[in-house]
Design a protein around this motif. Structure first.
Motif, short mmCIF file in Angstrom:
data_model
loop_
_atom_site.label_atom_id
_atom_site.label_comp_id
_atom_site.label_asym_id
_atom_site.label_seq_id
_atom_site.Cartn_x
_atom_site.Cartn_y
_atom_site.Cartn_z
N GLY A 80 0.77 -1.22 0.00
CA GLY A 80 0.00 0.00 0.00
C GLY A 80 0.81 1.28 0.00
N LYS A 81 2.11 1.20 -0.28
CA LYS A 81 2.93 2.41 -0.33
C LYS A 81 2.64 3.18 -1.62
N ALA A 82 2.89 4.46 -1.58
CA ALA A 82 2.54 5.33 -2.70
C ALA A 82 3.54 5.29 -3.85
N CYS A 83 4.79 4.94 -3.57
CA CYS A 83 5.79 4.99 -4.62
C CYS A 83 6.56 3.67 -4.68
N GLY A 84 7.12 3.43 -5.84
CA GLY A 84 7.85 2.19 -6.05
C GLY A 84 9.33 2.38 -5.87
N GLY A 85 10.10 1.50 -6.54
CA GLY A 85 11.55 1.58 -6.42
C GLY A 85 12.19 1.21 -7.73
N CYS A 86 13.51 1.09 -7.70
CA CYS A 86 14.27 0.77 -8.90
C CYS A 86 15.34 -0.24 -8.52
N MET A 87 15.69 -1.12 -9.47
CA MET A 87 16.73 -2.11 -9.23
C MET A 87 18.12 -1.48 -9.23
N LEU A 88 18.27 -0.28 -9.80
CA LEU A 88 19.58 0.34 -9.94
C LEU A 88 19.98 1.23 -8.77
N PHE A 89 19.00 1.82 -8.08
CA PHE A 89 19.31 2.74 -6.99
C PHE A 89 18.25 2.65 -5.92
N LYS A 90 18.60 3.12 -4.73
CA LYS A 90 17.70 3.07 -3.59
C LYS A 90 16.87 4.34 -3.50
N GLY A 91 15.79 4.23 -2.75
CA GLY A 91 14.94 5.38 -2.51
C GLY A 91 13.65 5.31 -3.29
N PRO A 92 12.72 6.19 -2.95
CA PRO A 92 11.42 6.18 -3.62
C PRO A 92 11.52 6.61 -5.08
N VAL A 93 10.66 5.99 -5.90
CA VAL A 93 10.65 6.29 -7.34
C VAL A 93 9.20 6.54 -7.76
N GLN A 94 8.99 7.62 -8.47
CA GLN A 94 7.65 7.96 -8.98
C GLN A 94 7.32 7.08 -10.18
N THR A 95 6.09 6.69 -10.32
CA THR A 95 5.64 5.89 -11.48
C THR A 95 5.91 6.65 -12.78
N ALA A 96 5.73 7.97 -12.74
CA ALA A 96 5.93 8.80 -13.94
C ALA A 96 7.36 9.28 -14.08
N GLY A 97 8.28 8.76 -13.24
CA GLY A 97 9.68 9.19 -13.30
C GLY A 97 10.41 8.63 -14.50
N TYR A 98 11.70 8.96 -14.57
CA TYR A 98 12.50 8.54 -15.72
C TYR A 98 13.98 8.66 -15.37
N CYS A 99 14.80 7.79 -15.94
CA CYS A 99 16.26 7.95 -15.86
C CYS A 99 16.86 7.48 -17.17
N THR A 100 18.14 7.70 -17.33
CA THR A 100 18.80 7.39 -18.60
C THR A 100 18.92 5.89 -18.86
N TYR A 101 18.69 5.06 -17.84
CA TYR A 101 18.78 3.61 -18.02
C TYR A 101 17.41 2.96 -18.25
N TRP A 102 16.43 3.76 -18.62
CA TRP A 102 15.09 3.21 -18.87
C TRP A 102 15.18 2.09 -19.92
N ALA A 103 14.54 0.97 -19.63
CA ALA A 103 14.51 -0.17 -20.55
C ALA A 103 13.07 -0.66 -20.65
N PRO A 104 12.59 -0.94 -21.85
CA PRO A 104 11.20 -1.39 -21.99
C PRO A 104 10.99 -2.73 -21.30
N GLN A 105 9.81 -2.91 -20.75
CA GLN A 105 9.49 -4.18 -20.10
C GLN A 105 9.42 -5.28 -21.16
N SER A 106 9.96 -6.43 -20.82
CA SER A 106 9.89 -7.56 -21.74
C SER A 106 8.49 -8.17 -21.64
N LYS A 107 8.02 -8.69 -22.74
CA LYS A 107 6.65 -9.24 -22.78
C LYS A 107 6.67 -10.73 -22.60
#
Length: 107
Positions: A80-107
């Motif tokens: 029930g937390k409001a924000c997610g995370g990232c495998m590359l760095f710690k801390g809260p991550v916004q759903t609408a966020g972005y970084c230079t290592y963005w990779a499309p989800q595999s299907k």
């Protein structure tokens, strides 16, 4: 009023007055930011904050089709937390966020 009388009257009132004045101060910018759980970095180390910055993380993606929420490295919010995370760095991550290592989800 003599100095001795002033001290006798003012001394008991001084701590109460100081408390009331400090309670009336507006919250600083850092205190108001912590109300948003996705901007609370109190548990994130300085090195992890630098890593976020090096990876170019921003809260709002400049590219609508590339957001943290549809990234392969995205960790969805838990319990029930409001924000997610990232495998590359710690801390809260916004759903609408972005970084230079963005990779499309595999299907």
């Amino acid at each position: 009023m003599k100095r001795r009388e002033f001290i006798t009257i003012a001394l008991p009132i001084l701590p109460t007055t100081a408390f009331l004045v400090s309670s009336c101060q507006p919250k600083s910018a850092s205190q108001s930011e912590t109300t948003d759980p996705c901007k609370d970095f109190s548990t994130v180390s300085e090195n992890d904050l630098k890593t976020r910055k090096k990876l170019g993380y921003v809260d709002a993606s400049p590219r609508a089709e590339s957001q943290c929420g549809n990234c392969n490295l995205w960790l969805p919010p838990k319990d029930g937390k409001a924000c997610g995370g990232c495998m590359l760095f710690k801390g809260p991550v916004q759903t609408a966020g972005y970084c230079t290592y963005w990779a499309p989800q595999s299907k």
